[in-house]
Design an enzyme around this catalytic site. Structure first.
Site, mmCIF file in Angstrom:
data_model
loop_
_atom_site.group_PDB
_atom_site.id
_atom_site.type_symbol
_atom_site.label_atom_id
_atom_site.label_comp_id
_atom_site.label_asym_id
_atom_site.label_seq_id
_atom_site.Cartn_x
_atom_site.Cartn_y
_atom_site.Cartn_z
ATOM 1 N N ASP A 175 87.494 12.309 43.521
ATOM 2 C CA ASP A 175 88.168 13.726 43.299
ATOM 3 C C ASP A 175 88.574 14.171 44.410
ATOM 4 O O ASP A 175 89.233 15.173 44.561
ATOM 5 C CB ASP A 175 86.910 14.729 42.813
ATOM 6 C CG ASP A 175 86.727 14.818 41.118
ATOM 7 O OD1 ASP A 175 87.791 13.646 40.659
ATOM 8 O OD2 ASP A 175 86.020 15.334 40.691
ATOM 9 N N GLY A 186 85.470 17.357 30.301
ATOM 10 C CA GLY A 186 87.044 17.211 29.995
ATOM 11 C C GLY A 186 87.873 16.838 31.245
ATOM 12 O O GLY A 186 89.068 17.132 31.007
ATOM 13 N N GLY A 187 87.440 16.936 32.568
ATOM 14 C CA GLY A 187 88.221 16.476 33.573
ATOM 15 C C GLY A 187 89.120 17.567 33.837
ATOM 16 O O GLY A 187 88.906 18.966 33.842
ATOM 17 N N SER A 201 87.317 20.384 42.229
ATOM 18 C CA SER A 201 86.675 20.223 40.677
ATOM 19 C C SER A 201 87.327 20.820 39.825
ATOM 20 O O SER A 201 87.982 22.070 40.319
ATOM 21 C CB SER A 201 85.011 20.326 40.783
ATOM 22 O OG SER A 201 84.983 20.319 39.540
ATOM 23 N N SER A 202 87.544 20.473 38.499
ATOM 24 C CA SER A 202 88.122 21.411 37.445
ATOM 25 C C SER A 202 86.923 22.257 36.779
ATOM 26 O O SER A 202 87.260 22.557 35.716
ATOM 27 C CB SER A 202 88.873 20.397 36.416
ATOM 28 O OG SER A 202 90.013 20.188 37.157
ATOM 29 N N ASN A 207 81.005 12.479 37.617
ATOM 30 C CA ASN A 207 82.509 11.955 37.372
ATOM 31 C C ASN A 207 82.831 11.189 36.278
ATOM 32 O O ASN A 207 82.934 11.660 35.346
ATOM 33 C CB ASN A 207 82.961 11.611 38.759
ATOM 34 C CG ASN A 207 84.458 11.894 38.779
ATOM 35 O OD1 ASN A 207 84.964 12.673 38.231
ATOM 36 N ND2 ASN A 207 85.188 11.074 39.615
ATOM 37 N N THR A 254 82.022 14.695 32.094
ATOM 38 C CA THR A 254 81.093 15.660 32.627
ATOM 39 C C THR A 254 80.238 16.040 31.647
ATOM 40 O O THR A 254 80.387 15.574 30.242
ATOM 41 C CB THR A 254 82.088 16.742 33.141
ATOM 42 O OG1 THR A 254 82.879 16.266 34.268
ATOM 43 C CG2 THR A 254 81.563 17.841 33.849
#
Length: 558
Positions: free
Chosen positions: A409, A459-460, A438-439, A387, A367
């Site tokens: 996701d 950083g997911g 999403s994070s 993504n 990201t």
């Protein structure tokens, strides 16, 4: 005399060595992003008298040119803002599932997940939201004409962007998948080396059409027609109708207090704000500053709060337009503190013993985030993504950009981990026009009613924990912004049950103590946990940028 001189030199050298790094300090305004070119364009827009929202449009689209790894036209994102009068809000321009999506579209006849189908190629693509987000933000808050904002971005695409050492390595790593996803050789598959200049001429043409025809060029114009046909020719299901129906959406941010801080973060379909509030509510009763930074007990407290928050993330969170989320309960201090009651310094809690909490009723490293404060005191925190690295690896040569692989996701099959090891549940199953969980955690922090910090990171699944540790580094340990960003980070996400740590960043004694207590450590698969780009308002009103050296990130301002 000679001895005194030597002693003086020794003291100077010793003091220099022990001083933490200080980031760029400016008087009025700043942009911190993943590439110097994008930060510069955003900063120049501010210098022209534009505001943070004008700079948001410029920086977002400049990242699409300078940082195709994650910057995009073919993805989506989230913006959290705070205006100089204290007004706050959030914009959701996350991608959506196409109209003809089904909950089992990535499963075979036996109900097993088909490897690679949700991550590589056209079926992995969600309906992009970036252009809608940029235009929606600008329509409500922008001050300069959009044509003027887009001009330097178009010029950058034509002039080209110099390949950095890190970019060369990324391209080398991902070229095999470019070849798997695309029928023809694409622009970035050309053995580019550090120092080469890549010109993005097709992207410049696309941006020029958008400059001339506005938002609808991407969703209803020639660009939409080319994009829908390209995706269908490559086996995808996105149609012109999918593009025409897409809208960005204003959301109410998640707001909570921690000590004397007011934290403003992203609401669902991002799990960022909810998760961040759960972790910070869970740790607030512990007197963190009494522990040494990144000491055994400090890591234990944070890890155990993270473990519990991520278990809840998996169960409760999804697109609020599709699922009912018990937001009030999840973000209450009582709930998180109750969840931490069975924490003990002597024994780690096993993730197998933790389910979601009882209330009645995986994701990409690739990201990118940018933070902006303008000369008027407005602030925006924006995280945007396609993504995976270069998204689905599918590149539209006629339009000049990569498409996301955001469909991964969703929970392709509830209970099965996605590409980042995140386990999803029914709340995040695939449904037509639904936004995937999403994070991303774009966040703004106030202190004593004033702007204090703008922070976020890629950083997911590690995004939430990287934002958390950066805030704590400043608040609990009195670090400056660059020092806070530089510090090594760790991460726990419930499952898998291990603490990911940046290699070579943690004291050997601390690691041995954690292992002796029964914690599993993983330093192998986490060379980078987040690339934080943040701005701190100093006591004298000046701004300090924290640009993460883990990438090519740069702060620019005046």
């Amino acid at each position: 005399m000679k001895l005194q001189k030597l002693l003086f030199i020794f003291i100077i050298l010793f003091n220099c060595k022990s001083q933490p790094e200080i980031g760029l300090i400016t008087e009025k305004a700043m942009v911190v992003s993943a590439r110097k070119e994008a930060s510069k364009i955003g900063s120049e827009i501010l210098k022209k008298g534009g505001n943070a929202f004008d700079a948001m449009a410029a920086t977002e689209l400049a990242l699409a040119v300078a940082y195709p790894y994650a910057g995009n036209l073919g993805g989506g994102g989230f913006m959290v803002y705070r205006k100089n009068d204290g007004e706050i809000g959030a914009l959701d321009y996350r991608e959506k599932a196409p109209l003809s999506s089904t909950k089992d579209m990535f499963l075979d006849s036996l109900g097993n997940v088909i490897k690679g189908k949700s991550t590589l190629g056209a079926m992995a693509v969600g309906v992009p939201g970036t252009i809608a987000g940029v235009f929606e933000s600008h329509k409500r808050f922008g001050s300069l004409p959009i044509e003027e904002i887009l001009q330097p971005v178009i010029e950058l695409a034509k002039k080209g962007v110099i390949v950095t050492d890190k970019q060369q390595k990324r391209l080398e790593k991902h070229t095999p998948n470019f070849r798997k996803a695309n029928k023809k050789t694409i622009l970035l598959d050309n053995n580019w080396k550090k120092g080469d200049t890549i010109k993005y001429l097709s992207l410049a043409e696309t941006l020029t059409r958008i400059q001339k025809n506005g938002r609808d060029e991407f969703y209803k114009g020639e660009t939409a027609k080319v994009l829908a046909k390209f995706l269908q020719d490559n086996g995808g299901i996105i149609t012109e109708e999918d593009l025409a129906k897409y809208e960005a959406k204003w959301r109410t941010p998640v707001v909570f207090n921690y000590d004397d801080l007011k934290i403003i973060s992203m609401a669902p379909p991002s799990s960022g704000g909810v998760c961040l509030s759960q972790i910070m509510n869970g740790i607030e009763t512990f007197n963190l500053e009494q522990y040494e930074h990144n000491s055994t007990k400090y890591i234990q407290i944070i890890t155990e709060a993270e473990r519990r928050a991520y278990a809840d993330r998996s169960y409760y969170l999804g697109d609020p337009d599709f699922v009912s989320i018990p937001l009030k309960e999840l973000t209450s201090k009582e709930y998180s503190q109750e969840r931490m009651k069975n924490f003990s310094f002597e024994n780690p809690t096993s993730s197998n013993s933790i389910s979601h909490g009882s209330i009645d009723f995986v994701e990409s490293n690739e990201t990118t985030h940018y933070s902006i404060v303008d000369q008027f005191g407005n602030a925006v925190s924006v995280t945007t993504t396609i993504n995976g690295a270069y998204g689905s690896k599918l590149y539209c040569p006629e339009l000049g950009f990569f498409l996301n692989n955001e469909m991964d996701d969703f929970s392709s099959k509830p209970g099965t981990p996605n590409m980042f090891g995140l386990i999803g549940a029914e709340a995040n199953k695939i449904e037509p026009e639904k936004r995937m969980l999403s994070s991303m955690t774009p966040t703004i922090v106030e202190k004593n009613g004033k702007l204090f910090m703008v922070v976020g990171t890629p950083g997911g699944s590690t995004i939430i924990t990287s934002v958390l540790q950066t805030i704590l580094n400043v608040h609990e340990f009195d670090m400056g912004m660059q020092e806070a960003v530089n510090k090594p980070r760790f991460h726990h996400q419930w499952l898998p049950d291990d603490i990911k740590m940046e290699p070579n960043g943690f004291d050997t004694k601390v690691k041995k103590q954690l292992q002796a207590l029964g914690y599993k450590l993983d330093e192998t698969n986490s060379p980078v946990i987040g690339k934080v780009d943040a701005i701190l308002v100093l006591p004298n009103g000046k701004l300090e940028g924290g640009a993460d050296h883990r990438g090519d990130d740069t702060a620019i301002g005046f």
